[in-house]
Design an enzyme around this catalytic site. Structure first.
Site, PDB file in Angstrom:
ATOM      1  N   PRO A 159      55.574  -0.451   2.520  1.00 26.00           N
ATOM      2  CA  PRO A 159      55.018  -0.797   1.333  1.00 26.00           C
ATOM      3  C   PRO A 159      54.217   0.729   1.132  1.00 26.00           C
ATOM      4  O   PRO A 159      53.426  -0.541   1.976  1.00 26.00           O
ATOM      5  CB  PRO A 159      55.422  -1.562   0.503  1.00 26.00           C
ATOM      6  CG  PRO A 159      55.168  -2.807   1.147  1.00 26.00           C
ATOM      7  CD  PRO A 159      55.535  -2.680   2.594  1.00 26.00           C
ATOM      8  N   MET A 160      53.697   1.456   1.061  1.00 20.30           N
ATOM      9  CA  MET A 160      52.746   2.240   0.853  1.00 20.30           C
ATOM     10  C   MET A 160      52.501   2.612  -0.435  1.00 20.30           C
ATOM     11  O   MET A 160      53.561   4.052  -1.041  1.00 20.30           O
ATOM     12  CB  MET A 160      52.639   2.676   1.528  1.00 20.30           C
ATOM     13  CG  MET A 160      52.230   2.388   3.525  1.00 20.30           C
ATOM     14  SD  MET A 160      52.001   3.575   4.379  1.00 20.30           S
ATOM     15  CE  MET A 160      54.057   4.469   4.449  1.00 20.30           C
ATOM     16  N   GLN A 186      58.495  -5.013  -5.303  1.00 20.86           N
ATOM     17  CA  GLN A 186      57.044  -5.596  -4.665  1.00 20.86           C
ATOM     18  C   GLN A 186      56.096  -5.609  -6.083  1.00 20.86           C
ATOM     19  O   GLN A 186      56.671  -4.397  -6.680  1.00 20.86           O
ATOM     20  CB  GLN A 186      55.890  -4.563  -3.383  1.00 20.86           C
ATOM     21  CG  GLN A 186      55.524  -5.844  -3.182  1.00 20.86           C
ATOM     22  CD  GLN A 186      54.441  -5.352  -2.533  1.00 20.86           C
ATOM     23  OE1 GLN A 186      53.800  -3.843  -3.003  1.00 20.86           O
ATOM     24  NE2 GLN A 186      54.081  -5.827  -1.318  1.00 20.86           N
ATOM     25  N   CYS A 216      46.827  -7.141  -1.574  1.00 22.06           N
ATOM     26  CA  CYS A 216      46.033  -5.084  -1.123  1.00 22.06           C
ATOM     27  C   CYS A 216      45.199  -5.323  -0.742  1.00 22.06           C
ATOM     28  O   CYS A 216      44.547  -6.304  -2.464  1.00 22.06           O
ATOM     29  CB  CYS A 216      46.990  -4.930  -2.614  1.00 22.06           C
ATOM     30  SG  CYS A 216      45.558  -3.220  -2.638  1.00 22.06           S
ATOM     31  N   LYS A 236      53.839 -10.837   0.723  1.00 26.32           N
ATOM     32  CA  LYS A 236      52.944 -10.130   1.517  1.00 26.32           C
ATOM     33  C   LYS A 236      51.454 -10.447   1.395  1.00 26.32           C
ATOM     34  O   LYS A 236      51.207 -10.208   0.816  1.00 26.32           O
ATOM     35  CB  LYS A 236      53.089  -8.674   1.484  1.00 26.32           C
ATOM     36  CG  LYS A 236      52.557  -7.802   2.761  1.00 26.32           C
ATOM     37  CD  LYS A 236      53.962  -6.256   2.531  1.00 26.32           C
ATOM     38  CE  LYS A 236      52.769  -5.487   4.269  1.00 26.32           C
ATOM     39  NZ  LYS A 236      51.942  -4.591   3.693  1.00 26.32           N
ATOM     40  N   ASP A 289      48.846  -2.437  12.593  1.00 20.94           N
ATOM     41  CA  ASP A 289      48.526  -0.837  13.771  1.00 20.94           C
ATOM     42  C   ASP A 289      50.273  -1.383  14.408  1.00 20.94           C
ATOM     43  O   ASP A 289      50.323  -0.881  15.584  1.00 20.94           O
ATOM     44  CB  ASP A 289      47.830  -1.234  14.528  1.00 20.94           C
ATOM     45  CG  ASP A 289      46.812  -0.977  14.133  1.00 20.94           C
ATOM     46  OD1 ASP A 289      47.064   0.208  12.744  1.00 20.94           O
ATOM     47  OD2 ASP A 289      45.128  -0.937  14.637  1.00 20.94           O
TER      48      ASP A 289
END
Ligand SMILES: Cc1cc2nc3c(=O)[nH]c(=O)nc-3n(C[C@H](O)[C@H](O)[C@H](O)COP(=O)(O)O)c2cc1C
Length: 334
Positions: free
Chosen positions: A17-18, A71, A103, A142, A205
């Site tokens: 998720p972004m 989310q 977050c 998450k 990454d």
């Protein structure tokens, strides 16, 4: 094959998720490249409770993008549970519910939400137990490995979440204080899956196929999350998915293929947001499709500074296509 609750998952590539990026258009576009699981952008529990119109937009899902996790983020058990009841009453078609505990942004952590929960593991366990009870769908979480290097506590957090009844945990291998920079601490989470009762998705990454292989091998995770690595490089998902299923390494896309991907995505974003807003967003995301190909600086500059309309984008794409045709033998240069 692995599972989130009773949901059987076919592949091992999860689209991270972004916020501001993984819109319905982005998720649909990426799905075609082999995404196994997606998430909505993060949705504020209070935004739902106070009937914020923009918040409700995040609940829109497409038919093809399943399984998908909705989310939620929130800093209090009571508001999270209230939001879960609301989502239930709306009969949202999401397949599972994910709680954002990672977050790092102050505007989120200030209210106790996101990764601020990592500092209150006992309270987190109670809140997540209540969320699991309120949800008819599997609940996932998450997390990050801890708030900072001095308070790395992913194992305590994982135990609390498992006790609360979550069905999968995604671990972003950074601390909150690293935000999105610095090296993810894979050195601290070797064989992590072997210490867990529920499936693990690993994040941090993942920019190449070899990054994904390394993360999966090191942690024994069930799946790998592609987030920033997907930006402008959707083929990365196919490369990871195909390799894990067949052992075949797909080639990187040519510049011509990248331009086609860019246009495909642009048309979808325009359909979702309208031309003006979509082209503005493409000023940022669009340039990623040109990254890694020589001679693109001029076009990236044009795209990011002066693009206003779809015909501006199409003109830039055609200029690049012309330049590809006039390079040696008309062959794409990588
Ligand atoms: C711009 C941006 C927005 C993000 N928004 C969210 C989000 O809303 N919820 C979430 O759980 N993670 C979010 N993340 C974290 C990613 O899902 C992912 O875990 C993180 O970027 C690490 O993976 P990467 O290093 O491969 O990009 C975001 C990351 C970025 C760069």
């Amino acid at each position: 094959m692995w599972k989130i609750g009773s949901i059987e998952i076919e592949g091992k590539v999860v689209l991270g998720p972004m916020a501001g990026i993984t819109t319905l258009a982005y998720r649909d576009f990426m799905k075609d490249f082999g995404v196994a699981v997606s998430y909505t952008e993060m949705v504020s529990d209070c935004g739902l409770i106070y009937k914020n119109e923009a918040t409700y937009k995040y609940l829109e899902l497409s038919l093809k993008d399943h399984p998908i996790g909705l989310q939620l983020f929130g800093g209090k058990k009571e508001t999270l549970v209230k939001a879960v009841h609301l989502v239930e009453s709306l009969k949202c078609a999401s397949d599972f519910l994910d709680i954002n505990l990672g977050c790092p942004m102050p505007k989120v952590t200030r209210s106790g939400a996101g990764s601020a929960w990592l500092k209150r593991v006992d309270e987190l366990k109670q809140a997540m137990t209540a969320v699991v009870e309120a949800s008819s769908k599997p609940v996932t979480a998450k997390i990050r490995i801890g708030w900072d290097v001095a308070s790395i506590n992913f194992m305590d957090t994982i135990r609390a979440l498992e006790d609360a009844g979550v069905s999968m945990i995604c671990v972003h291998a950074r601390t909150t204080s690293q935000i999105y920079s610095g090296v993810p601490r894979y050195d601290l989470i070797g064989d992590l899956r072997l210490k867990m009762k529920v499936p693990l998705v690993i994040s941090g990454d993942i920019f190449t196929l070899d990054d994904a292989i390394r993360a999966l091998t090191l942690t024994k995770a069930d799946a790998v999350m592609v987030a920033r690595g997907s930006l402008g490089h959707p083929r990365l998902v196919s490369q990871i998915d195909t390799y894990l299923k067949t052992g075949i390494r797909l080639p990187d896309p040519t510049l011509t293929e990248q331009l086609q991907y860019l246009l495909d995505f642009a048309y979808r974003l325009i359909e979702l947001k309208g031309e003006k807003l979509a082209i503005r967003e493409l000023r940022g995301i669009g340039t990623h499709f040109l990254t890694g190909y020589p001679g693109m600086r001029k076009y990236k500059g044009e795209m990011s500074s002066s693009m206003e309309t779809l015909s501006d984008l199409e003109r830039i794409v055609n200029q690049i296509r012309q330049s590809v045709l006039t390079t040696q033998d008309g062959v794409d240069k990588l």
